[in-house]
Structures are given as structure tokens and as C-alpha cells.
Design an enzyme around this catalytic site. Structure first.
Site, mmCIF file in Angstrom:
data_model
loop_
_atom_site.group_PDB
_atom_site.id
_atom_site.type_symbol
_atom_site.label_atom_id
_atom_site.label_comp_id
_atom_site.label_asym_id
_atom_site.label_seq_id
_atom_site.Cartn_x
_atom_site.Cartn_y
_atom_site.Cartn_z
ATOM 1 N N TYR A 148 -80.509 79.309 37.670
ATOM 2 C CA TYR A 148 -81.932 78.666 37.966
ATOM 3 C C TYR A 148 -81.920 77.537 38.962
ATOM 4 O O TYR A 148 -81.214 76.507 37.973
ATOM 5 C CB TYR A 148 -82.653 78.621 36.595
ATOM 6 N N GLY A 150 -84.512 74.554 39.729
ATOM 7 C CA GLY A 150 -85.830 74.082 39.537
ATOM 8 C C GLY A 150 -86.072 72.853 38.724
ATOM 9 O O GLY A 150 -85.257 71.774 39.035
ATOM 10 N N LEU A 171 -77.947 75.675 35.215
ATOM 11 C CA LEU A 171 -79.228 75.221 35.499
ATOM 12 C C LEU A 171 -78.930 74.228 36.424
ATOM 13 O O LEU A 171 -78.432 73.149 36.221
ATOM 14 C CB LEU A 171 -79.776 74.737 34.229
ATOM 15 N N GLU A 172 -79.625 73.935 37.491
ATOM 16 C CA GLU A 172 -79.632 73.021 38.717
ATOM 17 C C GLU A 172 -81.004 72.386 38.620
ATOM 18 O O GLU A 172 -82.016 72.941 39.126
ATOM 19 C CB GLU A 172 -79.426 73.460 40.046
ATOM 20 N N LEU A 173 -81.241 71.177 37.820
ATOM 21 C CA LEU A 173 -82.464 70.856 37.497
ATOM 22 C C LEU A 173 -83.025 69.544 38.135
ATOM 23 O O LEU A 173 -84.261 69.102 38.363
ATOM 24 C CB LEU A 173 -82.632 70.626 35.745
#
Length: 395
Positions: A148, A150, A171-173
């Protein structure tokens, strides 16, 4: 329906605004594809590891295998790059995948949904379009991997959904990525103002090189950041906006308080907050008080200053005297840490992200090591002890 009036043709026409800066991201994708094709055999090759004396005779290999079926949820801000780049990793690792593009960038979502089935194996790769209800339904399914990109709020929702099935996640946040400029660099706010005019003209709303806010909701969100009274009074350049055309001028805000929304939220708009600090100590303390960023940038000709930020702060990645370009280095593991994410990808790191590293020990049928089974006589115990001692000495 004529070809020129078809939905695909219209969508392609919408993408013809791509300038060289946009094409550079497509070049990054092409580079990632070529690298995977060139290096895939090497990445797939099992890696031999040493075998301790107690496990002899035998061999040990680390064998990569696909995790299985992956879900890739892409964002709207780089809707092609951040959809296809993870997908390259999933495909190279041997995974089947479902790609969920962002509904906030519907033109790109539509094009991906039409082109990917045309060029990729539809038995293995699917594109599913839709809004929040579709994403929610997808997250309710059991996946072998979820990737993901976001914001942290949705990242927590993704992670909670994955936890129900013990599904591994990347997770790339993002978050706030600080940039420090010290007094060894000749930079003044007035220079920034002049550069904005040089790049985009006196009336920035007429510039063909300045894009618009992605949706009306995001326009209102960015406007809300500027309309906070403590931010409004700190605007030193720009601030103009037009809701009908979703235009917001490049805006500089100087020395806003650290607790105003523009300093607490991801901006995703043409707003540059500048905070004056007394030196590296104060800058590092501010950075350490905030969640760990996806990227950290330092502009300085002082090697000591550069090394201090490298060793005294934590970030997903770091660039010195440059911004963003570290993203293009395929040998780097690109990813966040803490609040800015977990896991990494690009190049072989993408292959590894969608792979399970399985240890395989192989030996013949010619008997077991002496002392493996009872009775454990004094002689056998001494032999086992000597094996253990030898393993410790070798390590």
C-alpha cells in the site's frame, strides 16, 4: 464510435500534457523493467550458505519463492509510477497480483485498467477500479502480500485488515520530509520569489508548466491549510487561488508555528513553509521531535553538518545537496521507517519484498552425524560439545 472519440482515445489525449519532468518518471519505470529482465535470473538463483559441522555432510541453500497472490493499492499523486513500480516487483518474484489504482486520478485508473490486460497475462494480473467500498471489499479478502502507498491513516486500516489473516504488508506512507539549509549555502527568500517568477511567470495561473490541484476536495483541503489565521499572516509570497480551475499559486510561508495544520499534515500542494533555525542543533531537535520522515534533505558544504544529520536523525532515505533523485537509484531500498512506513522496494529490493526466502537443507541417505541419537554416552556428549565449540569459534 470513431477511434478518436473512444474513451481510451480521450484518456490518451488527456495525458498528452506530459512534459519532460513527467516523462522522467516513465523513464524510471522503463529502467525498472529493464533491470528486472536483465537481473532476474541472478535474483532467482538460490544462495548457498555455510553448513555447521553438526549438519555435515549436507548443503544449505536460500531459495526465493513467490509469496503468492498480492494486492497492490496505488495512490493518486504519482498514479502511474507508484502503481507499476510495485507491480514490477510482484511479477518478477512470480506472484499473481491485483492492482487497485486510485479513484482520485480516474483518467490514469481507466488507462491502466484498459492497457494492463492488453499487455499482461490476465490469468495472473488484474486491475480493479473503484472507490472506498471496493478497496474495503478487497482488504476483507485473504492475500499473501499487501503493498500500500498512501497516508498513515489509511495505512493503519490496511495493516489492521492484513492482521486478520497474518498477511505481510509493505506500507509506503510518506509524511513530512524536512529539508535543512545551513549558512554555507547562499539562499534568501527573495531569491525564491524571483525563481518562482522565472519558472512560472508573473501570473502563475497562465503557466503551462504549473499543474492544478487534483480534485475539488483536495483544493478545499489545501485552501484550509492556508486559511488558518496563524498561517495566513505568515504568507510572504503567493496565496492566490481559483476554485473553479482548482488553481493555487506557489506560496511561501515564513516562520509559521510548528503546531499549525500546514506543519502537521502532508500538503500535496504548492505551499513551501520555511522555518528559521539558529543552526544544526535546533534543526535536528525539531526533526527528532517529529515522526520519522520518508526522506530527509540537507543542503550544506560542511561535511561535519552532513555527517551529523546522517548519524543523528532517522529517515527512510536521505539526499545531500539534492532532492528526490535518490528515488531513481535502483540499488537503494526505497521505503519509510516508523510513521512513514515499513518495508522497501526498487530493483532487487522489489523482488525481495514479494518473495519468501526459504531455507533448504539437503543431505544424502548415508547416515547421520555421530552422537545425534541416544544413548548419550560421555564420549558422544564430548563429541557434541566439540561440535558446538567449533561452531562458536567459527562464528
Amino acid at each position: 464510435m470513431s477511434p478518436a472519440s473512444s474513451p481510451v482515445a480521450k484518456n490518451v489525449q488527456k495525458l498528452k500534457f506530459l512534459k519532460s519532468r513527467d516523462a522522467s518518471w516513465l523513464l524510471t519505470l522503463a529502467t525498472s523493467c529493464k533491470l528486472a529482465i536483465k537481473e532476474l535470473k541472478k535474483w532467482m538463483t538460490p544462495e548457498e550458505v555455510p553448513v555447521p559441522p553438526m549438519a555435515l555432510p549436507g548443503t544449505a541453500m536460500v531459495v526465493p519463492e513467490p509469496l503468492g497472490v498480492a494486492l497492490v493499492i496505488a495512490p493518486w499523486n504519482f498514479p502511474v509510477l507508484l502503481a507499476i513500480n510495485p507491480l514490477i516487483g510482484a511479477i518478477s518474484a512470480g506472484c499473481a497480483a491485483v492492482l487497485k489504482p486510485s479513484e482520485i486520478s480516474p483518467t490514469v485508473s481507466s488507462i491502466l485498467a484498459k492497457l494492463i490486460p492488453k499487455y499482461l497475462d490476465t490469468d495472473a494480473i488484474h486491475v480493479i477500479e473503484g472507490g472506498v467500498p471496493i478497496t474495503t471489499a478487497l482488504l476483507a479478502q485473504k492475500w499473501d502480500k499487501i503493498f500500500y502507498t498512501g497516508n498513515p491513516t489509511v495505512g493503519r486500516i490496511v495493516m489492521a485488515a492484513a492482521a486478520k489473516h497474518l498477511t505481510p504488508v509493505t506500507l509506503e506512507l510518506g509524511g513530512k520530509s524536512p529539508l535543512y539549509i545551513d549558512d554555507s549555502v547562499d539562499l534568501k527568500v527573495e531569491t525564491l520569489k524571483a525563481t518562482i517568477v522565472e519558472f512560472y511567470g508573473e501570473d502563475t495561473s497562465t503557466s503551462p508548466d504549473l499543474t492544478r490541484i487534483v480534485t475539488a476536495n483536495h483544493f478545499r483541503r489545501v485552501t484550509r491549510l492556508l486559511d488558518d489565521p496563524r498561517t495566513t499572516e505568515k504568507i510572504v509570497h503567493g496565496g492566490e487561488r481559483n476554485e473553479q480551475s482548482l488553481f493555487i499559486a506557489p506560496t511561501i510561508v515564513l516562520d509559521v508555528p510548528l503546531d499549525v495544520p500546514v506543519m502537521l499534515e502532508e500538503i500535496f500542494g504548492p505551499i513551501l513553509p520555511i522555518i528559521t533555525v539558529k543552526g544544526a542543533d535546533e534543526a535536528i531537535n525539531i526533526i527528532l521531535d517529529l515522526p520519522k520522515p520518508l526522506a530527509l534533505y540537507v543542503f550544506s558544504t560542511n561535511n561535519t553538518v552532513q555527517e551529523r544529520f546522517e548519524t543523528e536523525t532517522s529517515a527512510g532515505g536521505m539526499a545531500i545537496n539534492e532532492t528526490v533523485l535518490h528515488f531513481t537509484i535502483t540499488g537503494f531500498p526505497f521505503g519509510g521507517v516508523g510513521e512513514s512506513g515499513m518495508g522497501a522496494y526498487h530493483g532487487k529490493h522489489s523482488f525481495d519484498t514479494f518473495s519468501h526466502k526459504k531455507g533448504v537443507y539437503r543431505k544424502g541417505m548415508d547416515g547421520d552425524a555421530e552422537g545425534t541419537f541416544p544413548p548419550y554416552t560421555i564420549a558422544r556428549n564430548n563429541l557434541i560439545r566439540s561440535f558446538l565449540t567449533e561452531d562458536l569459534e567459527e562464528s
